[in-house]
Design an enzyme around this catalytic site. Structure first.
Site, PDB file in Angstrom:
ATOM      1  N   ARG A  83     -11.825   1.211   5.295  1.00  0.00           N
ATOM      2  CA  ARG A  83     -11.074  -0.040   5.196  1.00  0.00           C
ATOM      3  C   ARG A  83     -12.063  -1.191   5.350  1.00  0.00           C
ATOM      4  O   ARG A  83     -12.769  -1.286   6.356  1.00  0.00           O
ATOM      5  CB  ARG A  83     -10.003  -0.095   6.277  1.00  0.00           C
ATOM      6  CG  ARG A  83      -9.123  -1.344   6.230  1.00  0.00           C
ATOM      7  CD  ARG A  83      -8.123  -1.325   7.379  1.00  0.00           C
ATOM      8  NE  ARG A  83      -7.242  -0.177   7.327  1.00  0.00           N
ATOM      9  CZ  ARG A  83      -6.967   0.604   8.376  1.00  0.00           C
ATOM     10  NH1 ARG A  83      -7.503   0.369   9.555  1.00  0.00           N
ATOM     11  NH2 ARG A  83      -6.150   1.631   8.242  1.00  0.00           N
ATOM     12  N   ARG A 123      -8.856  -6.034  14.876  1.00  0.00           N
ATOM     13  CA  ARG A 123      -9.052  -5.574  13.504  1.00  0.00           C
ATOM     14  C   ARG A 123      -8.991  -6.730  12.495  1.00  0.00           C
ATOM     15  O   ARG A 123      -8.951  -7.888  12.884  1.00  0.00           O
ATOM     16  CB  ARG A 123      -8.026  -4.496  13.189  1.00  0.00           C
ATOM     17  CG  ARG A 123      -8.178  -3.287  14.124  1.00  0.00           C
ATOM     18  CD  ARG A 123      -7.329  -2.130  13.703  1.00  0.00           C
ATOM     19  NE  ARG A 123      -7.531  -0.960  14.542  1.00  0.00           N
ATOM     20  CZ  ARG A 123      -6.970   0.218  14.306  1.00  0.00           C
ATOM     21  NH1 ARG A 123      -6.187   0.388  13.259  1.00  0.00           N
ATOM     22  NH2 ARG A 123      -7.190   1.244  15.116  1.00  0.00           N
ATOM     23  N   LYS A 154      -6.028  -0.385  19.789  1.00  0.00           N
ATOM     24  CA  LYS A 154      -6.226  -1.295  18.665  1.00  0.00           C
ATOM     25  C   LYS A 154      -5.520  -2.618  18.931  1.00  0.00           C
ATOM     26  O   LYS A 154      -4.534  -2.692  19.669  1.00  0.00           O
ATOM     27  CB  LYS A 154      -5.707  -0.671  17.377  1.00  0.00           C
ATOM     28  CG  LYS A 154      -4.223  -0.345  17.379  1.00  0.00           C
ATOM     29  CD  LYS A 154      -3.830   0.375  16.098  1.00  0.00           C
ATOM     30  CE  LYS A 154      -2.357   0.787  16.125  1.00  0.00           C
ATOM     31  NZ  LYS A 154      -1.967   1.539  14.919  1.00  0.00           N
ATOM     32  N   LYS A 187      -4.358  -6.387  16.839  1.00  0.00           N
ATOM     33  CA  LYS A 187      -4.195  -7.005  15.522  1.00  0.00           C
ATOM     34  C   LYS A 187      -3.844  -8.478  15.657  1.00  0.00           C
ATOM     35  O   LYS A 187      -3.037  -8.858  16.510  1.00  0.00           O
ATOM     36  CB  LYS A 187      -3.098  -6.276  14.731  1.00  0.00           C
ATOM     37  CG  LYS A 187      -3.429  -4.816  14.461  1.00  0.00           C
ATOM     38  CD  LYS A 187      -2.308  -4.105  13.734  1.00  0.00           C
ATOM     39  CE  LYS A 187      -2.652  -2.653  13.463  1.00  0.00           C
ATOM     40  NZ  LYS A 187      -1.548  -1.936  12.776  1.00  0.00           N
ATOM     41  N   CYS A 235       3.783   3.150   2.942  1.00  0.00           N
ATOM     42  CA  CYS A 235       2.424   3.437   3.386  1.00  0.00           C
ATOM     43  C   CYS A 235       1.843   4.549   2.513  1.00  0.00           C
ATOM     44  O   CYS A 235       2.505   5.079   1.627  1.00  0.00           O
ATOM     45  CB  CYS A 235       2.420   3.852   4.859  1.00  0.00           C
ATOM     46  SG  CYS A 235       3.213   5.452   5.149  1.00  0.00           S
ATOM     47  N   CYS A 268      -3.265  11.039   4.316  1.00  0.00           N
ATOM     48  CA  CYS A 268      -3.131  10.651   5.720  1.00  0.00           C
ATOM     49  C   CYS A 268      -2.850  11.873   6.589  1.00  0.00           C
ATOM     50  O   CYS A 268      -1.856  12.582   6.369  1.00  0.00           O
ATOM     51  CB  CYS A 268      -2.011   9.627   5.899  1.00  0.00           C
ATOM     52  SG  CYS A 268      -1.786   9.153   7.628  1.00  0.00           S
ATOM     53  N   CYS A 296       5.323   8.366   8.829  1.00  0.00           N
ATOM     54  CA  CYS A 296       5.312   8.730  10.246  1.00  0.00           C
ATOM     55  C   CYS A 296       5.686   7.490  11.044  1.00  0.00           C
ATOM     56  O   CYS A 296       5.803   6.399  10.478  1.00  0.00           O
ATOM     57  CB  CYS A 296       3.940   9.274  10.661  1.00  0.00           C
ATOM     58  SG  CYS A 296       2.713   8.007  11.028  1.00  0.00           S
ATOM     59  N   CYS A 325       2.493   1.761   9.768  1.00  0.00           N
ATOM     60  CA  CYS A 325       1.651   1.133   8.741  1.00  0.00           C
ATOM     61  C   CYS A 325       2.462   0.451   7.641  1.00  0.00           C
ATOM     62  O   CYS A 325       2.059  -0.571   7.112  1.00  0.00           O
ATOM     63  CB  CYS A 325       0.708   2.165   8.135  1.00  0.00           C
ATOM     64  SG  CYS A 325      -0.452   2.870   9.327  1.00  0.00           S
TER      65      CYS A 325
END
Length: 588
Positions: free
Chosen positions: A82, A152, A226, A228, A446, A452, A491, A495
């Site tokens: 990414r 991120r 993470k 964001k 996603c 994935c 899932c 995302c």
């Protein structure tokens, strides 16, 4: 004496991720040596996790996993990368470079536009990983901190209309990204043979005292989880601010940016059946002027760094820290760290969330063409060579490209004399299709299968035919010019941002999903679980009935999500931390 919120943390050992970060030599690990291991296409030990801090995830092609196992072969391991692309802006020259790499050095040949307002390469084999980073570096790009326990890629509203305000907001998105980046030289040392990347050269420190100076914001073990960040320009909420830990809502006066309202603690990931996890909208902390933006960003990040739960990664996100210590306590700590109090929030409103597909003219008299890219997947399909079309546009375009957080692409800054020429190329390659419905434009998925590793159900490959059937239902009820914000994820990690949709589907198993309903158009309300673990056919039957009821019973211009709440299909999620899992509000 003020109590320390860290005292409320569980008396439990740190997660293994904390050990590996601590022992990683500032994200170096043994990645460089691992690259030379030809016995596996993947990464060993801690390096499997550490490459995420360099913007990559190890994956394999799950469609052929069983076949390879029968052949006594390991899975076809590769990485997804990414890119770091603050605000989603990329030049035509850079685009041509990434297009060439995707065509020649990836398994799938595609460029994937993502909900993180950047692009991903999928299917990069081990021998191409280091060349990929060097290729990006030559283009002026990198993948630093686009994954892992760091801040991120910083999103920014794509807004092609208010050009001057967007330019200012975009510069702040870039500045926030640079300010919060890791300062370790690991990326340059491993991928660029030590070539200087940052404005200051640093060596990997060996003591805590030096470490605190080298990583003054992130620290030696980086963040608990993470993180964001977004910069949002009302009235567009195209970045879905409530999916993010830290949000700066741009406040303009007379077309000039004067500061930001700050919202903290959004996030959408959860775990099936785990009532300690929940999606959550962000909390409004107040307004800061431009001189305090970077101090504010740093203060929020360092507070989360110090107070976040490092004993349980499922409780480590910012929203759980806020729940544990209290929103006011967290906010007061941020004010102390940045040295100024928040002012009262300035008024703003969101009226749109999706992208404005087609041509719009900006206040600078430049034209901007937003291209709808279903699922963000740019590839040459039969009779629809999308990837070639964007490449041909890039060869003549003198403005820039803007990747949107809704997986679309804006050809921005087009002069009036070039408008017809660019439209001609776009139409010839299927990048403009007048038959695309409003429903399809407002649906999203996603990646999920086959790449994935977390996917439980199909998403990207499932969406197009699923929307064909929804389109038929909408047309049958005279709603072909309307839409429902509909999102599917493979899932519960979030995302595809299904937990901010009017109808959200979250993968549970192959062919089965949890069905959520009741979000709103503005993206400020979490939908509620309606039925668990049901088939796609059952979902279609249910949606068909809902659409018919909506068409006949809706109030003037009432969106589907608002109708679902008003008509009692579900009760609204008011405070997700308290009532997201409330069974009394879930239909029997």
């Amino acid at each position: 004496m003020k109590s320390d919120p860290r005292a409320k943390l569980p008396d439990a050992p740190l997660t293994d991720n904390e050990r590996l970060k601590d022992q990683s030599d500032y994200l170096h690990g043994s990645i460089a040596q691992d690259l030379k291991d030809g016995l596996t296409g993947g990464f060993n030990g801690d390096n499997f996790q550490l490459i995420r801090f360099h913007g990559m995830y190890e994956q394999d092609d799950r469609d052929i996993r069983a076949e390879r196992a029968e052949q006594k072969l390991e899975p076809l391991k590769n990485v997804m990368l990414r890119c770091r692309l603050s605000g989603g802006i990329i030049s035509p020259k850079q685009w041509l470079g990434i297009d060439e790499f995707a065509a020649e050095h990836t398994l799938y040949g595609s460029i994937r536009l993502t909900t993180r307002q950047t692009f991903q390469f999928h299917g990069v084999l081990k021998n191409n990983i280091k060349p990929m980073h060097q290729w990006l570096h030559q283009l002026g790009l990198d993948s630093i901190a686009t994954a892992g326990d760091v801040n991120r890629n910083v999103l920014c509203t794509s807004n092609p209309i208010e050009s001057s305000l967007h330019r200012e907001a975009y510069e702040w998105a870039k500045a926030i990204s640079e300010h919060l980046l890791p300062k370790t030289t690991a990326y340059a040392d491993i991928w660029l043979d030590g070539e200087k990347v940052f404005s200051t050269e640093l060596t990997a420190p060996q003591t805590k005292e030096i470490a605190d100076k080298a990583e003054p914001i992130l620290g030696k073990t980086y963040l608990p989880r993470k993180f964001k960040t977004t910069v949002v320009i009302p009235p567009l909420n195209d970045v879905d601010l409530h999916a993010n830990d830290l949000n700066f809502v741009a406040i303009g006066e007379n077309g000039k940016l004067v500061g930001f309202n700050v919202l903290v603690g959004g996030g959408l990931s959860m775990e099936h059946g785990n009532r300690k996890t929940f999606p959550n909208t962000a909390y409004d902390f107040g307004f800061v002027g431009l001189s305090d933006v970077l101090k504010c960003a740093e203060a929020v990040v360092t507070t989360q760094r110090d107070w976040g739960d490092r004993t349980n990664r499922k409780a480590a996100k910012t929203r759980y820290t806020l729940q544990r210590v209290g929103v006011d306590v967290f906010k007061n700590e941020v004010e102390q760290r940045m040295g100024v109090p928040f002012q009262a929030s300035r008024p703003y409103a969101f009226t749109e969330r999706g992208d404005r597909i087609g041509w719009v003219e900006g206040e600078d008299k430049k034209w901007h063409l937003t291209l709808f890219i279903e699922n963000g997947r740019l590839l040459d399909y039969p009779n629809k060579p999308l990837k070639t079309g964007v490449r041909e546009i890039a060869k003549i375009h003198t403005g820039d490209f803007r990747l949107t957080a809704n997986q679309n692409l804006i050809v921005a800054g087009v002069s009036a004399r070039d408008k017809a020429k660019i439209e001609k190329i776009a139409r010839e390659h299927g990048l403009i299709d007048d038959k695309v419905t409003e429903q399809r434009k407002n649906s999203m998925a996603c990646v999920a299968f086959p790449t994935c590793p977390l996917a439980m159900a199909e998403s990207e490959r499932f969406l197009p035919e699923f929307i064909d059937q929804i389109d038929a239902m909408m047309a049958k009820n005279g709603l072909q010019n309307d839409n429902i914000i509909l999102r599917i994820t493979g899932c519960p990690n979030g995302c595809g941002r299904a937990m901010l949709a009017e109808i959200g589907m979250v993968g549970k198993a192959i062919g089965r999903y949890n069905l959520y309903v009741g979000g709103n158009r503005a993206g400020t309300r979490i939908p509620r679980l309606f039925k668990e673990n049901i088939t796609a056919d059952e979902i279609l039957t249910q949606i068909d009935a809902w659409i018919a009821a909506w068409a006949s019973e809706r109030e003037a211009a009432e969106s589907f999500g608002d109708f679902a709440v008003r008509s009692g299909i579900v009760k609204p999620v008011v405070n997700a931390a308290v009532d997201f899992w409330d069974e009394s509000k879930i239909p029997a």
